[in-house]
Design a protein around this motif. Sequence first.
Motif, short mmCIF file in Angstrom:
data_model
loop_
_atom_site.label_atom_id
_atom_site.label_comp_id
_atom_site.label_asym_id
_atom_site.label_seq_id
_atom_site.Cartn_x
_atom_site.Cartn_y
_atom_site.Cartn_z
N MET A 176 -5.84 6.45 -4.53
CA MET A 176 -4.72 5.51 -4.69
C MET A 176 -5.30 4.09 -4.77
O MET A 176 -6.41 3.84 -4.32
N GLU B 11 -14.12 -3.77 -8.40
CA GLU B 11 -13.60 -4.38 -7.17
C GLU B 11 -12.20 -3.88 -6.83
O GLU B 11 -11.47 -4.52 -6.07
N THR C 217 -8.50 3.71 -2.13
CA THR C 217 -9.31 4.72 -1.47
C THR C 217 -9.12 6.06 -2.16
O THR C 217 -8.15 6.26 -2.89
N LEU D 70 4.43 -0.52 -1.07
CA LEU D 70 3.33 -0.30 -0.14
C LEU D 70 3.84 0.35 1.15
O LEU D 70 4.91 -0.02 1.65
N LEU E 37 -4.46 -0.26 -4.45
CA LEU E 37 -3.63 -1.40 -4.08
C LEU E 37 -3.69 -2.48 -5.16
O LEU E 37 -2.77 -3.28 -5.30
N THR E 38 -4.81 -2.52 -5.87
CA THR E 38 -5.01 -3.54 -6.91
C THR E 38 -5.74 -2.93 -8.10
O THR E 38 -6.34 -1.86 -7.98
N GLY F 178 -13.14 -2.66 -3.37
CA GLY F 178 -12.59 -3.87 -2.79
C GLY F 178 -11.89 -3.64 -1.46
O GLY F 178 -11.23 -4.53 -0.94
N THR F 179 -12.06 -2.44 -0.92
CA THR F 179 -11.40 -2.10 0.35
C THR F 179 -12.40 -2.18 1.50
O THR F 179 -13.42 -1.50 1.46
N LEU G 50 -0.11 -4.65 -11.02
CA LEU G 50 0.55 -3.95 -9.94
C LEU G 50 1.18 -5.05 -9.07
O LEU G 50 0.47 -5.89 -8.55
N PRO G 51 2.51 -5.04 -8.95
CA PRO G 51 3.16 -6.11 -8.18
C PRO G 51 2.61 -6.21 -6.75
O PRO G 51 2.08 -5.24 -6.21
N GLU G 52 2.77 -7.37 -6.16
CA GLU G 52 2.19 -7.69 -4.86
C GLU G 52 2.65 -6.75 -3.74
O GLU G 52 1.98 -6.61 -2.73
N ASP G 53 3.78 -6.08 -3.91
CA ASP G 53 4.28 -5.20 -2.84
C ASP G 53 4.20 -3.73 -3.23
O ASP G 53 4.81 -2.88 -2.60
N GLU G 54 3.44 -3.42 -4.30
CA GLU G 54 3.39 -2.02 -4.76
C GLU G 54 1.99 -1.45 -4.75
O GLU G 54 1.00 -2.18 -4.79
N MET G 55 1.93 -0.11 -4.71
CA MET G 55 0.66 0.60 -4.83
C MET G 55 0.83 1.72 -5.85
O MET G 55 1.95 2.05 -6.24
#
Lengths: 333, 333
Positions: B190, B301, B305, B229, B192-193, B264-265, B207-212
């Motif tokens: 999955m 980046e 995960t 998220l 996040l960015t 990037g995690t 990907l919007p700031e509140d989505e994954m």
Amino acid sequence: MKKLINKPEDVVVEELQGIALAHPDLVKVHFDPNYIVRADAPVKGKVGIISGGGSGHEPMHGGFVGKGMLDAACPGAVFTSPTPDQMLEATKAVDGGKGVLHIVKNYTGDVMNFEMAADLARAEGIEVESVLVDDDVAVQDSLWTAGRRGVGLTVVLEKIVGAAAEAGYSLKEVAELGRKINSLGRTMGMALTSCTVPHAGKPTFDLPEDEMEIGIGIHGEPGRKRMKLQPVDEIVEMLMEPILKDIPYKAGDEVILFVNGLGGTPLIEQYLVFRKAHEICEKNGIKVVRNLIGPYITSLEMAGTSITLLKVDEEMLKLWDAPVLTPGLRWGI
Amino acid sequence: MKKLINKPEDVVVEELQGIALAHPDLVKVHFDPNYIVRADAPVKGKVGIISGGGSGHEPMHGGFVGKGMLDAACPGAVFTSPTPDQMLEATKAVDGGKGVLHIVKNYTGDVMNFEMAADLARAEGIEVESVLVDDDVAVQDSLWTAGRRGVGLTVVLEKIVGAAAEAGYSLKEVAELGRKINSLGRTMGMALTSCTVPHAGKPTFDLPEDEMEIGIGIHGEPGRKRMKLQPVDEIVEMLMEPILKDIPYKAGDEVILFVNGLGGTPLIEQYLVFRKAHEICEKNGIKVVRNLIGPYITSLEMAGTSITLLKVDEEMLKLWDAPVLTPGLRWGI
């Protein structure tokens, strides 16, 4: 804030639970107060080596607990100093009868709390020495620090001093070696982006899309200057120049070159940093005899890098090459 | 685009130059065509193990070249398949007289080019076998792939098959072992960015700031769904459920659990993922007998995960534990 976490206040404890589940062969995790110790601690007849600091720099320090490196690490909240009771309990847990060395990065809270813990431990009859790490050439008297900050050299110092303790050095000898390493090592870093502390919920600082910050601290403390993004070769020049002239390093020196990723920088880019830093060393007649490349002292998901140079002698090299078996660093075993 | 690079078109060559300077004791780098081989290649009487694929997933594959893992790796441009001539030259360079195994992630370009290289190598009298890795349970027939994508299991497979070759297995035996591992391992990831491919200069997706995105591919290929998220424990549930029911894994199984950071995690978050994935395994009676946690197969980046499970038997465990000495993975030596 985009993070793989549950509640911000649970991040460190849940991380420690993860570490305990992942590495029971290498470490034990103690909760309340929180610290990580070698699975076989205390090791009788060996000097105990302890470090600690705010969380968010993983694998440092908890990932460096194990055979040949640290005996214990005390994780504070993210970017927050651990407390004296953590340090005191960790000190007692690793005392094998030859005393305990505290490796302390130069941040006001860390220094104060480690001093208090050392006094408390001495009052309980444990011999304690401290080594202060202040290798960052970027700035003096930054946010949270009087003098220079302790950054990348910490990783290299913990490896070498840990090996010395494993080899039977006395407390006085490991402390002297640690101070010598601190006097011969220098670091400078830079960032492309900020990071976000979980309980803050927003980036520590803003950096425009076309700018970078040279000389940044590992908590996002201000660096030397902000400027337009440059090619990596020029960035590395800007980092290497103040490092090289600080001690100064000179032709004929042999060094360990450590290129560090700050957490959000891909390994592919770290190799580009290494390539140029290596070239600059060679051009100056400085021989890179060992290296380390990877995200070993991070600032959460910050994109950026730091470069550390340590001038080494035969003794330090032998200790660097000695076996190490920790969650975050392992070779020779 | 914020990256520590010079020109986008020079990234891979300059990375290879960095690797050559950093690890001359472990690997040799050949340019034009580009490939990385073990410093002691070809190893007489040992099956040669080769992999490759687009760059941008470091340390995979180049970081896994060395004793006990790969004999060579062929890096393409970022997220672009390597060419048949790279694979052919690498195959010839590692042929120690017992044949060569190609480990191929299931992407159309990789599959086609490795097939062509295998045919060319056979025409030159080298015995070649191939193992296809297609462990991603997220989607079928994604961008660039017919069938399932090859992702995290590749790392675990390369370690185990590499150890088997080192232990003297024949070409037929390593190929059979590789296929068995592929049948027993599953992954889901999955993000996040997004990440930004250097020569594209802008993020692969928005990907919007509140989505994954759940089920993402390692090049940012579409996953199963986008959603708001969630806490990491719920995210791990969403990844583990399709993995567990796919083979299916069942009570009594022993597994290697590999939690991977996409680049990037921060490591701190990867331990939170591991903690929950471990809990879910235990709750289902599945025993986590080994683990690996860290950024081993990355997407530049990208923040995110992936979780990989491999059901293991005694033979696979013994090979997993065998010594490995590469830039990216090392233990037991």
